[in-house]
Write an enzyme that holds these catalytic residues in place. Structure first.
Site, mmCIF file in Angstrom:
data_model
loop_
_atom_site.group_PDB
_atom_site.id
_atom_site.type_symbol
_atom_site.label_atom_id
_atom_site.label_comp_id
_atom_site.label_asym_id
_atom_site.label_seq_id
_atom_site.Cartn_x
_atom_site.Cartn_y
_atom_site.Cartn_z
ATOM 1 N N HIS A 306 -11.454 -9.644 -52.793
ATOM 2 C CA HIS A 306 -12.220 -8.778 -51.907
ATOM 3 C C HIS A 306 -12.862 -7.696 -52.742
ATOM 4 C CE1 HIS A 306 -13.200 -6.136 -48.550
ATOM 5 N NE2 HIS A 306 -13.055 -7.197 -47.787
ATOM 6 N N ASP A 363 -9.645 -13.738 -44.138
ATOM 7 C CA ASP A 363 -10.112 -15.080 -43.802
ATOM 8 C C ASP A 363 -9.157 -16.188 -44.195
ATOM 9 O OD1 ASP A 363 -12.505 -14.244 -42.695
ATOM 10 O OD2 ASP A 363 -13.369 -13.959 -44.679
#
Ligand code: ACO
Length: 428
Positions: A306, A363
């Site tokens: 991320h 996710d």
């Protein structure tokens, strides 16, 4: 504002820039006068060190794995709040009283239907169109239907269009799904909760009663909370940039949907599930880990890493727990859940991932849950867009209400040819 300043020397001259204090997290060096004073720009592709705005909605500490909305930790909101309450919080900055929440829910519920003419818009798409393509088109088209709420300088117009967007997204998302499978659209049922209504519009058919499963309803609501806002991410920045020119809110949210579609952003949950399916069995994990580490192979572990989180994404923790609940309620024994858990363990202990601080993101597990509920992979990003709409409208509202707001207009480091004379074609 603090008295602290940042000092800079350039071309034999000294400059000072104010340092603005954050409530929590990094302070910022205010370089708004840098160009006027020094005739220089700054270069920061991908905005890794640049704050594009001042905001009081959401805070992330990527190093510690913290995500706060209005100061409240995401884990507490996912556990105790509802998507409607979190939406109120993002739009108003405070948690609602009982009455305020009731009134807010009623308002949103009153806007769930779409203009009937919009239903016809769907038939212009191919049946096999990606639902995100339909979402971009239909949400953009809302601006052609709701002229009475597109004056962005009128706070009441902004409020109504925000409510319309939050209320109509589930209806549009469900219609995009129904269109793709050739089933009739199911109208909203305003006696149901926000997630319950969405589940019915998606999985119900006019020929039968649809009973909302409370475990799935709660899981859906939690997924919506986890995706509600995430400060200045790519799609939110897109919405702000589009909105900074004065474009109407429906067009701005359509721009956000387009940005979210990409596999490095909202499309990652679809990509993560596809990857888990491709891996298929636990014994094939080492092969994929090796590929992810190979610089000559473009493959990346989807659902890992991320831009901001250099620790466990706090949303991933809730997602993993929700996946457990949903799979056991539905009695699903999906081998890809085992693949996901094992992959996570291997990656968390592999020096490549440890050194680069690559952890599972939101996710990684969401695709498993959504697939178990019955959503096809193409719908995953649509669900993300549905939930993120509240963050987008809250951020857009914050920007438009800011008296210091300016059109977003980045600069560049020009490296092309300097001025030269045109050469006629027969002399080239
Ligand atoms: N698998 C393998 N290696 C990775 C991964 C991954 N998933 N993510 C990053 N890396 C490596 C990069 O190769 C790079 O290595 P290097 O320094 O040796 O060149 C290093 O880690 C840093 O990666 P960047 O791409 O520079 O980091 P950035 O912050 O720009 O990217 C991103 C973040 C796009 C999320 C990235 O981690 C990625 O592509 N992840 C997979 C896609 C994904 O899951 N996206 C969802 C994000 S969450 C969301 O949008 C809701």
């Amino acid at each position: 504002m603090s008295n602290e300043t940042a000092k800079m020397s350039l071309g034999g001259k000294d400059y000072e820039f104010p340092v603005l204090k954050a409530t929590t997290g990094p302070d910022v060096i205010d370089i708004r006068k840098l160009y006027a004073q020094t005739n220089n720009f700054t270069l920061d592709p991908g905005f890794t060190s640049t704050a594009s705005c001042e905001s009081n909605l959401t805070f992330i500490d990527g190093g510690e794995g913290v995500l706060l909305h209005g100061g409240y930790p995401i884990g507490q909101l996912a556990e105790h709040s509802s998507f409607m309450e979190t939406s109120y919080l993002l739009l108003n900055g405070t948690l609602p009283s009982k009455n305020e929440l009731k009134e807010f829910k009623t308002t949103i519920t009153n806007h769930t239907m779409l203009h009937e003419q919009l239903a016809k818009f769907f038939s212009g798409f191919r049946r096999d169109a990606h639902p995100m393509a339909i979402m971009c088109g239909v949400v953009g088209a809302l601006s052609a239907f709701y002229h009475d709420s597109t004056d962005i300088n009128d706070p009441e117009h902004r409020r109504i269009s925000s409510h319309r967007l939050i209320a109509k997204m589930p209806t549009i998302a469900a219609m995009a799904y129904k269109y793709s499978i050739g089933q009739p659209f199911v109208y909203p049922d305003n006696t149901l909760s926000y997630p319950g209504n969405f589940l019915r519009m998606t999985f119900g058919v006019p020929a039968e009663e649809y009973e909302v499963d409370p475990v799935i309803e709660r899981a859906m609501d939690r997924i919506f909370i986890l995706h509600a806002d995430h400060e200045q991410n790519a799609s939110t920045s897109t919405v702000r940039l589009a909105g900074s020119s004065g474009a109407n809110p429906f067009a701005c949210i359509a721009a956000g949907i387009a940005c979210l579609w990409g596999p490095a952003h909202g499309g990652a949950n679809e990509a993560a599930l596809n990857m888990l399916r491709e891996i298929g069995t636990v014994d094939r994990i080492p092969e994929y880990i090796a590929r992810a580490k190979d610089k000559n192979d473009p493959f990346r572990l989807m659902g890992f890493g991320h831009r901001v989180y250099k620790n466990y994404d706090p949303r991933a923790t809730v997602m993993q727990k929700t996946a457990d609940e949903v799979l056991s309620k539905l009695g699903v024994t999906d081998p890809i859940f085992d693949v996901a858990r094992e992959l996570e363990q291997i990656a968390l202990n592999d020096p490549y991932f440890v050194e680069k601080k690559l952890y599972p993101n939101v996710d990684f597990y969401s695709g498993i849950i959504l697939s178990a509920i019955g959503f096809p992979t193409e719908m995953f990003t649509v669900l993300f867009a549905l939930a993120r709409t509240v963050g987008w409208v809250a951020q857009w509202n914050e920007m438009i209400s800011d008296p210091g707001q300016k059109i977003g207009r980045p600069r560049q480091l020009y490296t092309g040819p300097a001025q030269r004379d045109y050469i006629p074609i027969d002399k080239r």
